[in-house]
Design a protein around this motif. Sequence first.
Motif, PDB file in Angstrom:
ATOM      1  N   VAL A  99      -9.397  38.785  26.583  1.00 34.09           N
ATOM      2  CA  VAL A  99      -7.962  38.928  26.830  1.00 34.09           C
ATOM      3  C   VAL A  99      -7.528  40.381  26.623  1.00 34.09           C
ATOM      4  O   VAL A  99      -6.683  40.903  27.355  1.00 34.09           O
ATOM      5  CB  VAL A  99      -7.169  37.971  25.928  1.00 34.09           C
ATOM      6  N   ASP A 100      -8.109  41.047  25.636  1.00 34.37           N
ATOM      7  CA  ASP A 100      -7.738  42.430  25.345  1.00 34.37           C
ATOM      8  C   ASP A 100      -8.025  43.381  26.504  1.00 34.37           C
ATOM      9  O   ASP A 100      -7.343  44.404  26.646  1.00 34.37           O
ATOM     10  CB  ASP A 100      -8.475  42.924  24.102  1.00 34.37           C
ATOM     11  N   ASP A 103      -5.921  43.385  32.489  1.00 32.45           N
ATOM     12  CA  ASP A 103      -4.739  44.158  32.831  1.00 32.45           C
ATOM     13  C   ASP A 103      -3.503  43.430  32.306  1.00 32.45           C
ATOM     14  O   ASP A 103      -3.423  42.204  32.364  1.00 32.45           O
ATOM     15  CB  ASP A 103      -4.642  44.330  34.356  1.00 32.45           C
ATOM     16  N   ARG A 104      -2.556  44.152  31.776  1.00 30.53           N
ATOM     17  CA  ARG A 104      -1.401  43.528  31.125  1.00 30.53           C
ATOM     18  C   ARG A 104      -0.592  42.655  32.079  1.00 30.53           C
ATOM     19  O   ARG A 104       0.135  41.756  31.638  1.00 30.53           O
ATOM     20  CB  ARG A 104      -0.496  44.593  30.505  1.00 30.53           C
ATOM     21  N   ASP A 105      -0.684  42.889  33.395  1.00 35.45           N
ATOM     22  CA  ASP A 105       0.055  42.084  34.368  1.00 35.45           C
ATOM     23  C   ASP A 105      -0.826  41.079  35.102  1.00 35.45           C
ATOM     24  O   ASP A 105      -0.360  40.414  36.028  1.00 35.45           O
ATOM     25  CB  ASP A 105       0.720  43.002  35.405  1.00 35.45           C
ATOM     26  N   LEU A 107      -1.939  38.126  34.492  1.00 36.10           N
ATOM     27  CA  LEU A 107      -1.603  36.703  34.463  1.00 36.10           C
ATOM     28  C   LEU A 107      -0.102  36.434  34.585  1.00 36.10           C
ATOM     29  O   LEU A 107       0.335  35.304  34.391  1.00 36.10           O
ATOM     30  CB  LEU A 107      -2.123  36.071  33.166  1.00 36.10           C
ATOM     31  N   THR A 108       0.660  37.433  34.932  1.00 34.84           N
ATOM     32  CA  THR A 108       2.103  37.242  35.058  1.00 34.84           C
ATOM     33  C   THR A 108       2.410  36.151  36.083  1.00 34.84           C
ATOM     34  O   THR A 108       2.033  36.251  37.249  1.00 34.84           O
ATOM     35  CB  THR A 108       2.800  38.538  35.475  1.00 34.84           C
ATOM     36  N   PHE A 135      -0.791  33.568  25.495  1.00 35.50           N
ATOM     37  CA  PHE A 135      -0.561  33.560  26.943  1.00 35.50           C
ATOM     38  C   PHE A 135       0.906  33.737  27.288  1.00 35.50           C
ATOM     39  O   PHE A 135       1.233  34.248  28.367  1.00 35.50           O
ATOM     40  CB  PHE A 135      -1.139  32.284  27.557  1.00 35.50           C
ATOM     41  N   HIS A 137       2.738  35.827  25.697  1.00 30.02           N
ATOM     42  CA  HIS A 137       2.816  37.291  25.633  1.00 30.02           C
ATOM     43  C   HIS A 137       2.364  37.917  26.950  1.00 30.02           C
ATOM     44  O   HIS A 137       2.904  38.945  27.382  1.00 30.02           O
ATOM     45  CB  HIS A 137       1.956  37.802  24.483  1.00 30.02           C
ATOM     46  N   LEU A 138       1.386  37.287  27.606  1.00 29.79           N
ATOM     47  CA  LEU A 138       0.894  37.795  28.888  1.00 29.79           C
ATOM     48  C   LEU A 138       1.756  37.347  30.068  1.00 29.79           C
ATOM     49  O   LEU A 138       1.431  37.622  31.214  1.00 29.79           O
ATOM     50  CB  LEU A 138      -0.550  37.317  29.101  1.00 29.79           C
ATOM     51  N   ARG A 139       2.844  36.634  29.767  1.00 28.72           N
ATOM     52  CA  ARG A 139       3.811  36.161  30.765  1.00 28.72           C
ATOM     53  C   ARG A 139       3.188  35.157  31.736  1.00 28.72           C
ATOM     54  O   ARG A 139       3.608  35.039  32.892  1.00 28.72           O
ATOM     55  CB  ARG A 139       4.447  37.333  31.517  1.00 28.72           C
TER      56      ARG A 139
END
Length: 202
Positions: A99-100, A103-105, A107-108, A135, A137-139
């Motif tokens: 997860v780290d 990419d921060r987007d 799983l948006t 999850f 947090h990952l939107r």
Amino acid sequence: MNRRIVVLSAGLSTPSSTRLLADRLAAAATAALHTRGEQSSIEIVELREHARDLADHLVTGFPNAALRPVLESVAAADAVVAVSPIFSASYSGLFKTFVDVLDRDALTGTPVLIAATGGTARHSLALEHAMRPLFAHLRAVVVPTAVFAAPEDWGATEVGTSLEGRVERAAGELADAVAARPPAAHTDEFDDVPDFTALLNS
């Protein structure tokens, strides 16, 4: 349109109850989507096979050739099923490392079904206090039913409380979430490359 479901299994042994639960969830999600008129394909990712790749990514900041397509598959998925063993009242370090490096987007807005395995039913709380917030947090859009499997669950048959019943309910929720969304955009990294023949003739 074929819906792509990526299943992440963070089990550390072979075979593992984590992979067994992942396979059941994948099969149930496929069946649930089929009843809703949706075709689907399943890609199962054994994170243990990428442990060294993940460590390399952490220290270099870049995915290697083996890890890159996995990260791209997750980002392009129509849905994700995430299954981790529970250690020390939380998801495994291997799972968190994956997860780290996402990419921060990535799983948006993506529908996600969370599940876990553990040695005692008391560990089921980790799904709500650890995995669901992660999850969120990952939107991602996490379906309401989270599935936990303790050793005694594999043989339970009580109607409404059996593991199979929870698997089917969660898979149905995931299928509803997927069917309600337009298919994910599956782009090709070479889409913007000009046609070589066209360049020669220009």
